[in-house]
Design a protein around this motif. Structure first.
Motif, mmCIF file in Angstrom:
data_model
loop_
_atom_site.group_PDB
_atom_site.id
_atom_site.type_symbol
_atom_site.label_atom_id
_atom_site.label_comp_id
_atom_site.label_asym_id
_atom_site.label_seq_id
_atom_site.Cartn_x
_atom_site.Cartn_y
_atom_site.Cartn_z
ATOM 1 N N PHE A 1 0.849 -0.965 0.118
ATOM 2 C CA PHE A 1 -0.306 0.036 0.135
ATOM 3 C C PHE A 1 1.038 0.835 0.119
ATOM 4 C CE2 PHE A 1 -2.185 -3.147 2.814
ATOM 5 C CZ PHE A 1 -3.006 -3.898 1.739
ATOM 6 N N PRO A 2 1.515 1.658 -1.169
ATOM 7 C CA PRO A 2 2.559 2.665 -1.241
ATOM 8 C C PRO A 2 1.911 3.873 -0.582
ATOM 9 C CG PRO A 2 1.573 1.915 -3.453
ATOM 10 C CD PRO A 2 0.731 1.426 -2.433
ATOM 11 N N GLU A 3 0.686 4.440 -1.203
ATOM 12 C CA GLU A 3 -0.055 5.754 -0.109
ATOM 13 C C GLU A 3 0.491 5.268 1.472
ATOM 14 O OE1 GLU A 3 -0.441 8.764 -2.519
ATOM 15 O OE2 GLU A 3 -0.156 6.903 -3.871
ATOM 16 N N GLU A 4 -0.045 4.126 1.793
ATOM 17 C CA GLU A 4 -0.263 4.120 3.161
ATOM 18 C C GLU A 4 1.164 3.845 3.856
ATOM 19 O OE1 GLU A 4 -2.803 1.144 4.064
ATOM 20 O OE2 GLU A 4 -4.301 2.479 2.840
ATOM 21 N N ARG A 5 2.589 3.669 2.801
ATOM 22 C CA ARG A 5 3.290 3.003 2.851
ATOM 23 C C ARG A 5 4.166 1.460 4.233
ATOM 24 N NH1 ARG A 5 8.003 7.545 2.819
ATOM 25 N NH2 ARG A 5 6.486 9.475 0.992
ATOM 26 N N LYS A 6 3.114 1.058 3.923
ATOM 27 C CA LYS A 6 2.534 -0.381 4.327
ATOM 28 C C LYS A 6 2.642 -1.566 4.045
ATOM 29 C CE LYS A 6 -2.081 -1.292 7.049
ATOM 30 N NZ LYS A 6 -3.154 -1.042 6.958
ATOM 31 N N LYS A 7 3.499 -2.414 4.477
ATOM 32 C CA LYS A 7 3.043 -3.362 3.862
ATOM 33 C C LYS A 7 3.090 -4.397 4.804
ATOM 34 C CE LYS A 7 8.287 -2.635 1.693
ATOM 35 N NZ LYS A 7 9.183 -2.861 1.519
ATOM 36 N N ILE A 8 2.362 -5.906 4.033
ATOM 37 C CA ILE A 8 1.526 -6.950 4.430
ATOM 38 C C ILE A 8 1.992 -7.864 4.431
ATOM 39 C CG2 ILE A 8 -0.160 -7.910 5.987
ATOM 40 C CD1 ILE A 8 -1.872 -5.306 5.948
ATOM 41 N N ASP A 9 2.701 -9.379 5.002
ATOM 42 C CA ASP A 9 2.852 -10.451 4.789
ATOM 43 C C ASP A 9 2.001 -10.804 4.699
ATOM 44 O OD1 ASP A 9 5.185 -9.598 4.482
ATOM 45 O OD2 ASP A 9 6.646 -10.388 6.497
ATOM 46 N N VAL A 10 1.493 -12.582 3.626
ATOM 47 C CA VAL A 10 0.436 -12.990 2.878
ATOM 48 C C VAL A 10 1.863 -14.546 2.733
ATOM 49 C CG1 VAL A 10 -0.935 -13.900 1.515
ATOM 50 C CG2 VAL A 10 -1.219 -11.070 2.440
ATOM 51 N N PHE A 11 0.548 -15.738 3.629
ATOM 52 C CA PHE A 11 0.981 -16.885 3.225
ATOM 53 C C PHE A 11 0.134 -17.458 3.601
ATOM 54 C CE2 PHE A 11 4.152 -14.841 6.206
ATOM 55 C CZ PHE A 11 5.315 -14.972 6.069
ATOM 56 N N LEU A 12 -0.018 -18.875 2.648
ATOM 57 C CA LEU A 12 -0.996 -19.573 2.289
ATOM 58 C C LEU A 12 -1.016 -20.737 2.914
ATOM 59 C CD1 LEU A 12 -2.837 -20.947 0.226
ATOM 60 C CD2 LEU A 12 -1.457 -21.200 -1.440
ATOM 61 N N THR A 13 -1.451 -21.298 3.899
ATOM 62 C CA THR A 13 -1.644 -22.050 4.995
ATOM 63 C C THR A 13 -2.459 -23.457 4.108
ATOM 64 O OG1 THR A 13 -3.688 -21.627 5.642
ATOM 65 C CG2 THR A 13 -1.412 -20.891 6.478
ATOM 66 N N SER A 14 -2.640 -24.220 4.751
ATOM 67 C CA SER A 14 -3.784 -26.072 4.115
ATOM 68 C C SER A 14 -4.874 -24.641 3.916
ATOM 69 C CB SER A 14 -3.437 -26.793 4.157
ATOM 70 O OG SER A 14 -3.615 -26.805 5.846
ATOM 71 N N GLU A 15 -5.487 -24.544 5.568
ATOM 72 C CA GLU A 15 -6.798 -23.897 6.012
ATOM 73 C C GLU A 15 -7.159 -22.570 4.679
ATOM 74 O OE1 GLU A 15 -8.138 -21.140 9.346
ATOM 75 O OE2 GLU A 15 -8.213 -23.173 9.657
ATOM 76 N N LEU A 16 -6.403 -22.256 4.415
ATOM 77 C CA LEU A 16 -6.761 -20.559 3.436
ATOM 78 C C LEU A 16 -6.392 -21.098 2.108
ATOM 79 C CD1 LEU A 16 -3.953 -17.887 4.982
ATOM 80 C CD2 LEU A 16 -6.361 -18.113 5.123
ATOM 81 N N GLU A 17 -5.719 -22.508 1.384
ATOM 82 C CA GLU A 17 -6.529 -22.923 0.440
ATOM 83 C C GLU A 17 -7.216 -23.480 -0.125
ATOM 84 O OE1 GLU A 17 -3.432 -26.351 -2.503
ATOM 85 O OE2 GLU A 17 -2.867 -25.399 -0.850
ATOM 86 N N ALA A 18 -7.841 -24.095 1.134
ATOM 87 C CA ALA A 18 -9.394 -25.008 0.864
ATOM 88 C C ALA A 18 -10.243 -23.227 0.813
ATOM 89 C CB ALA A 18 -9.476 -25.580 2.360
#
Length: 167
Positions: free
Chosen positions: A112-129
């Motif tokens: 989010f360049p305007e907010e100077r913000k980064k958020i990590d995202v990881f694909l877990t098996s639960e999120l994959e489902a």
């Protein structure tokens, strides 16, 4: 009949916001391309993170940014604002899922360049489902004979489809 390969990142992103928008996009009904929020999103995407590889097309996916993160593949999605964080996260999880289906392990990051913000995202098996479930629901929506009924939501005031839905 629309299938699995017709589901795109844009449809995934829209799913969390408006099911009607999903149907309209899938049926090539184009939003107002001169809508200020659409133009602003394009501009932010164009001018942000110049040093990284951008706009990688992969099957039905367009990845905004790809970089080497200490020997690991990092794919990023650039957004104007974190207001629709859940939909942005779901879109990036979809990209990570598609890469995994093709034997490519990657880490994700929302920018989010305007907010100077980064958020990590990881694909877990639960999120994959969850991603698979959303893909199936989107296929059901786009295979409907007509768009879902209009429901006014706060997002409507900034939507490129506003004139289409409200007229």
């Amino acid at each position: 009949m629309y299938g699995y390969e017709d589901v795109t990142g844009s449809l995934i992103q829209s799913y969390s916001i408006c099911k009607r928008q999903v149907w309209l996009m899938a049926h090539q009904i184009i939003p107002d391309q001169e809508h200020p929020y659409i133009e602003m999103g394009r501009l932010i995407d164009d001018i942000s993170y110049d040093r990284d590889r951008k706009k990688i097309n992969f099957e039905n996916v367009v990845i905004d940014l790809v970089r080497n993160d200490n020997g690991n593949l990092l794919v990023g999605e650039i957004k104007k604002s974190s207001k629709a964080l859940d939909s942005a996260r779901l879109q990036l999880l979809f990209y990570l899922y598609k890469l995994k289906q093709n034997g490519i392990e990657a880490k994700g990051q929302l920018f989010f360049p305007e907010e100077r913000k980064k958020i990590d995202v990881f694909l877990t098996s639960e999120l994959e489902a969850g991603v698979v479930s959303v893909i199936n629901e989107i296929r059901d929506i786009i295979n409907m004979d007509k768009a879902p009924a209009f429901k006014k939501i706060p997002y409507c005031k900034n939507c490129g489809y506003k004139e289409f839905c409200l007229s």
